[in-house]
Design an enzyme around this catalytic site. Structure first.
Site, PDB file in Angstrom:
ATOM      1  N   HIS A  83       0.205  -0.853   0.120  1.00  0.00           N
ATOM      2  CA  HIS A  83      -0.400  -0.051   0.226  1.00  0.00           C
ATOM      3  C   HIS A  83       0.455   0.597  -0.442  1.00  0.00           C
ATOM      4  CE1 HIS A  83      -2.588   2.657   0.859  1.00  0.00           C
ATOM      5  NE2 HIS A  83      -3.911   1.525   0.371  1.00  0.00           N
ATOM      6  N   ASP A 108      -8.170  -5.210   0.312  1.00  0.00           N
ATOM      7  CA  ASP A 108      -9.133  -6.033  -0.892  1.00  0.00           C
ATOM      8  C   ASP A 108      -7.978  -6.960  -0.341  1.00  0.00           C
ATOM      9  OD1 ASP A 108     -10.600  -4.368  -1.949  1.00  0.00           O
ATOM     10  OD2 ASP A 108      -8.901  -3.478  -2.797  1.00  0.00           O
TER      11      ASP A 108
HETATM   12  N1  CMC Z   1       3.494  -7.633  -4.925  1.00  0.00           N
HETATM   13  C1  CMC Z   1       5.473  -8.124  -4.682  1.00  0.00           C
HETATM   14  N2  CMC Z   1       6.053  -6.832  -5.049  1.00  0.00           N
HETATM   15  C2  CMC Z   1       5.769  -5.714  -4.066  1.00  0.00           C
HETATM   16  C3  CMC Z   1       4.158  -5.350  -4.378  1.00  0.00           C
HETATM   17  C4  CMC Z   1       3.110  -6.515  -4.507  1.00  0.00           C
HETATM   18  N3  CMC Z   1       2.273  -6.536  -4.299  1.00  0.00           N
HETATM   19  N4  CMC Z   1       4.247  -4.378  -3.993  1.00  0.00           N
HETATM   20  C5  CMC Z   1       4.889  -3.225  -4.386  1.00  0.00           C
HETATM   21  N5  CMC Z   1       6.417  -3.912  -4.263  1.00  0.00           N
HETATM   22  C6  CMC Z   1       7.491  -3.216  -4.828  1.00  0.00           C
HETATM   23  C7  CMC Z   1       7.691  -3.149  -5.478  1.00  0.00           C
HETATM   24  O1  CMC Z   1       8.070  -3.854  -7.163  1.00  0.00           O
HETATM   25  C8  CMC Z   1       8.612  -2.069  -4.977  1.00  0.00           C
HETATM   26  O2  CMC Z   1      10.091  -2.888  -5.466  1.00  0.00           O
HETATM   27  P1  CMC Z   1      11.417  -2.443  -5.522  1.00  0.00           P
HETATM   28  O3  CMC Z   1      11.463  -1.318  -4.482  1.00  0.00           O
HETATM   29  O4  CMC Z   1      12.330  -3.434  -5.542  1.00  0.00           O
HETATM   30  O5  CMC Z   1      11.617  -2.169  -7.450  1.00  0.00           O
HETATM   31  C9  CMC Z   1       8.792  -1.512  -3.971  1.00  0.00           C
HETATM   32  O6  CMC Z   1       7.719  -3.179  -3.442  1.00  0.00           O
HETATM   33  C10 CMC Z   1       7.533  -0.251  -3.565  1.00  0.00           C
HETATM   34  O7  CMC Z   1       6.945  -0.631  -5.089  1.00  0.00           O
HETATM   35  P2  CMC Z   1       6.176   1.014  -5.487  1.00  0.00           P
HETATM   36  O8  CMC Z   1       4.707   0.637  -6.268  1.00  0.00           O
HETATM   37  O9  CMC Z   1       6.956   1.662  -5.701  1.00  0.00           O
HETATM   38  O10 CMC Z   1       5.133   1.208  -4.061  1.00  0.00           O
HETATM   39  P3  CMC Z   1       3.921   2.337  -4.636  1.00  0.00           P
HETATM   40  O11 CMC Z   1       3.471   2.906  -3.381  1.00  0.00           O
HETATM   41  O12 CMC Z   1       3.312   2.928  -5.890  1.00  0.00           O
HETATM   42  O13 CMC Z   1       2.401   1.083  -5.202  1.00  0.00           O
HETATM   43  C11 CMC Z   1       0.507  -0.469  -4.633  1.00  0.00           C
HETATM   44  C12 CMC Z   1       1.462   0.321  -4.433  1.00  0.00           C
HETATM   45  C13 CMC Z   1      -1.140  -0.389  -4.164  1.00  0.00           C
HETATM   46  C14 CMC Z   1      -0.062   0.465  -5.920  1.00  0.00           C
HETATM   47  C15 CMC Z   1       1.415  -1.674  -5.324  1.00  0.00           C
HETATM   48  O14 CMC Z   1       2.266  -2.219  -3.502  1.00  0.00           O
HETATM   49  C16 CMC Z   1       1.193  -2.791  -5.532  1.00  0.00           C
HETATM   50  O15 CMC Z   1       0.508  -2.780  -6.705  1.00  0.00           O
HETATM   51  N6  CMC Z   1      -0.088  -3.835  -5.246  1.00  0.00           N
HETATM   52  C17 CMC Z   1      -1.082  -4.827  -5.557  1.00  0.00           C
HETATM   53  C18 CMC Z   1      -1.907  -4.068  -6.140  1.00  0.00           C
HETATM   54  C19 CMC Z   1      -3.157  -4.229  -5.028  1.00  0.00           C
HETATM   55  O16 CMC Z   1      -3.468  -4.927  -3.968  1.00  0.00           O
HETATM   56  N7  CMC Z   1      -3.915  -2.937  -4.645  1.00  0.00           N
HETATM   57  C20 CMC Z   1      -4.570  -2.620  -3.423  1.00  0.00           C
HETATM   58  C21 CMC Z   1      -4.291  -1.469  -2.825  1.00  0.00           C
HETATM   59  S1  CMC Z   1      -5.168  -1.134  -1.568  1.00  0.00           S
HETATM   60  C22 CMC Z   1      -7.027  -1.278  -2.187  1.00  0.00           C
HETATM   61  C23 CMC Z   1      -7.238   0.111  -2.146  1.00  0.00           C
HETATM   62  O17 CMC Z   1      -6.413   1.436  -2.475  1.00  0.00           O
HETATM   63  O18 CMC Z   1      -7.795   0.902  -3.388  1.00  0.00           O
END
Ligand code: CMC
Length: 433
Positions: A309, A366
């Site tokens: 998140h 989720d």
């Molecule tokens: N699985 C594997 N690696 C992950 C994941 C994951 N679910 N989420 C983040 N990472 C890694 C990412 O690859 C990055 O690694 P590195 O530092 O080595 O490059 C690091 O963690 C930081 O990730 P980010 O993409 O910069 O984080 P963000 O804050 O931009 O994204 C997120 C947040 C929720 C979009 C992301 O964690 C994700 O895609 N999660 C899966 C989708 C999900 O469950 N979404 C629902 C969110 S809660 C409901 C809502 O609010 O809508």
């Protein structure tokens, strides 16, 4: 005490600007950079808005380090335990919990808006038999704008904001349930105002013209809880979209439709559908390590859906509540739990893995919500529609706050331009191939 400030100095010109630091009631203070361009000729560059506050808001507070979520100061744990979705909607919109009398009046006033214009029912016929219900929801809610549109009104001053809120909250279950009915080839069911909010929604989803339908009270309670947990969540992508759309002084149904479109993506509300797809693909707890490795592999775009998140870096308080609710519901409905077991194993392995620990990746709301929807027999493509239905309460509360904000301005971000510098037009005959 003197005003806290942050001085920003441009090392190339030596010019400085002293920016006030603004303190809210709780949480991270913000630097007011509104004169940065005027005084230094610089913009702030913050892709993904990771360090950007986009508005003043008194609706929802969340602290990602401590795992705190509060609506108008009420902790989500207390709301989940004692409140109902319509009461939370009242709280989000009015700022206070209702008295007993106000609550009765509020529920009644929402019920007065559960119907839609009959012509709206024809919009569904235009969709393909296999349309995704989120595309239908965005389209039909957008279409509602044409039924409540007065080109002469100023949405900030002339429009009754509370009436708009009651319309949105009242109509969302009717519009959402019809997406499912259309895709299933079932006749539309009209709202039944003798029923409560969730009961009415379930009746519009699941009843047959030939049978009397009474939803299981356990199911009503579980769905009501999910609606409470999804009702609002600060300035996330869809809420920010609603605000940005609203900042052009736009019809509120059009703004909500824009929010629905943003929510659909798998990084946001679409994650609940993606989680169940993923758990089905994993199928067996013994396959979990393989998927965890895949998620860690940087050459693979696969991510563990329902993990991570932007704000929560310790735990998502909604996930803690929902995990227990999921367990209780599966027990009380005496349902098979294979996917729940896969989910528990995935959570166990990921939470002790260095990759997930280092990046502070925890199950989010989720991760479990899809399992509850499945247990309630809600089809998978409708999961994000459930989220949108609940979030519409938050969207409209945020829209009202924006409309009533004395600092109201159209949202207009800038950019770091990295395209070609000036190039003169070359006639086609003179262009090299
Ligand atoms: N699985 C594997 N690696 C992950 C994941 C994951 N679910 N989420 C983040 N990472 C890694 C990412 O690859 C990055 O690694 P590195 O530092 O080595 O490059 C690091 O963690 C930081 O990730 P980010 O993409 O910069 O984080 P963000 O804050 O931009 O994204 C997120 C947040 C929720 C979009 C992301 O964690 C994700 O895609 N999660 C899966 C989708 C999900 O469950 N979404 C629902 C969110 S809660 C409901 C809502 O609010 O809508």
């Amino acid at each position: 005490m003197s005003q806290r400030t942050v001085v920003i100095t441009d090392s190339s010109t030596g010019k400085s600007i002293e920016c006030p630091v603004l303190e809210g009631t709780c949480g991270t203070p913000v630097i007011d950079t509104k004169h940065l361009y005027r005084d230094l000729g610089l913009f702030v560059h913050d892709v993904g808005f990771a360090s950007t506050s986009s508005c003043r808001s008194a609706i929802t507070y969340l602290d990602g380090e401590q795992g705190i979520l509060m609506h108008r100061g009420s902790p989500i744990e207390q709301l989940a335990k004692h409140s109902t979705f319509t009461e939370v909607a009242y709280l989000l919109i009015h700022g206070e919990l209702p008295t007993a009398k106000q609550m009765v009046e509020w529920d009644l006033s929402i019920k007065m808006h559960t119907m839609t214009h009959e012509h709206l029912t024809r919009f569904y016929q235009g969709y393909r038999y296999d349309a995704h219900p989120m595309s239908m929801l965005a389209g039909v809610v957008g279409a509602l704008a044409s039924f409540y549109h007065d080109p002469t009104s100023d949405y900030r001053t002339d429009v009754d904001h509370l009436l708009t809120a009651r319309r949105v909250i009242g109509k969302m279950p009717t519009v959402a349930a019809r997406c499912y009915r259309y895709l299933s080839g079932l006749p539309f069911v009209y709202p039944d105002n003798q029923r409560g909010y969730v009961d009415n929604f379930m009746n519009m989803m699941f009843s047959w013209p030939t049978e009397r339908y009474e939803p299981n009270p356990v199911a009503i309670k579980a769905l009501d809880l999910l609606f409470i947990l999804h009702a609002d969540h600060e300035q996330n992508a869809s809420t920010s979209t609603v605000r940005l759309a609203g900042s052009s002084e736009n019809n509120p149904f059009a703004c909500v439709a824009a929010g629905i479109a943003t929510l659909w993506g798998k990084a946001h509300g679409g994650a609940n559908e993606a989680v169940v797809n993923m758990l089905e693909e994993i199928a067996d707890p013994k396959n979990v390590p393989k998927y965890v490795s895949k998620a860690k592999d940087k050459s693979n775009t696969f991510r563990l859906m329902g993990f991570g998140h932007r704000v929560y870096k310790n735990f998502d308080p909604r996930a803690t509540i929902i995990r227990q609710a999921c367990h209780d519901l599966l027990e009380s409905l005496k349902l098979d739990q294979p996917l729940f077991e896969v989910a528990l194993e995935l959570e166990r392995i990921a939470l002790q893995d260095e990759y997930f620990i280092e990046r502070k990746l925890y199950p989010n709301v989720d991760f479990y919500s899809g399992l509850i929807y499945r247990a309630l027999r809600i089809p998978m493509t409708m999961f994000t529609v459930m989220f949108a239905l609940a979030r519409s309460a938050g969207w409209i509360a945020q829209w009202i706050e924006l409309m009533e904000d004395p600092d109201f301005r159209i949202g207009r971000p800038r950019q770091l331009y990295v395209g070609a510098a000036r190039r003169d037009y070359v006639p086609v005959a003179k262009r090299s191939s």
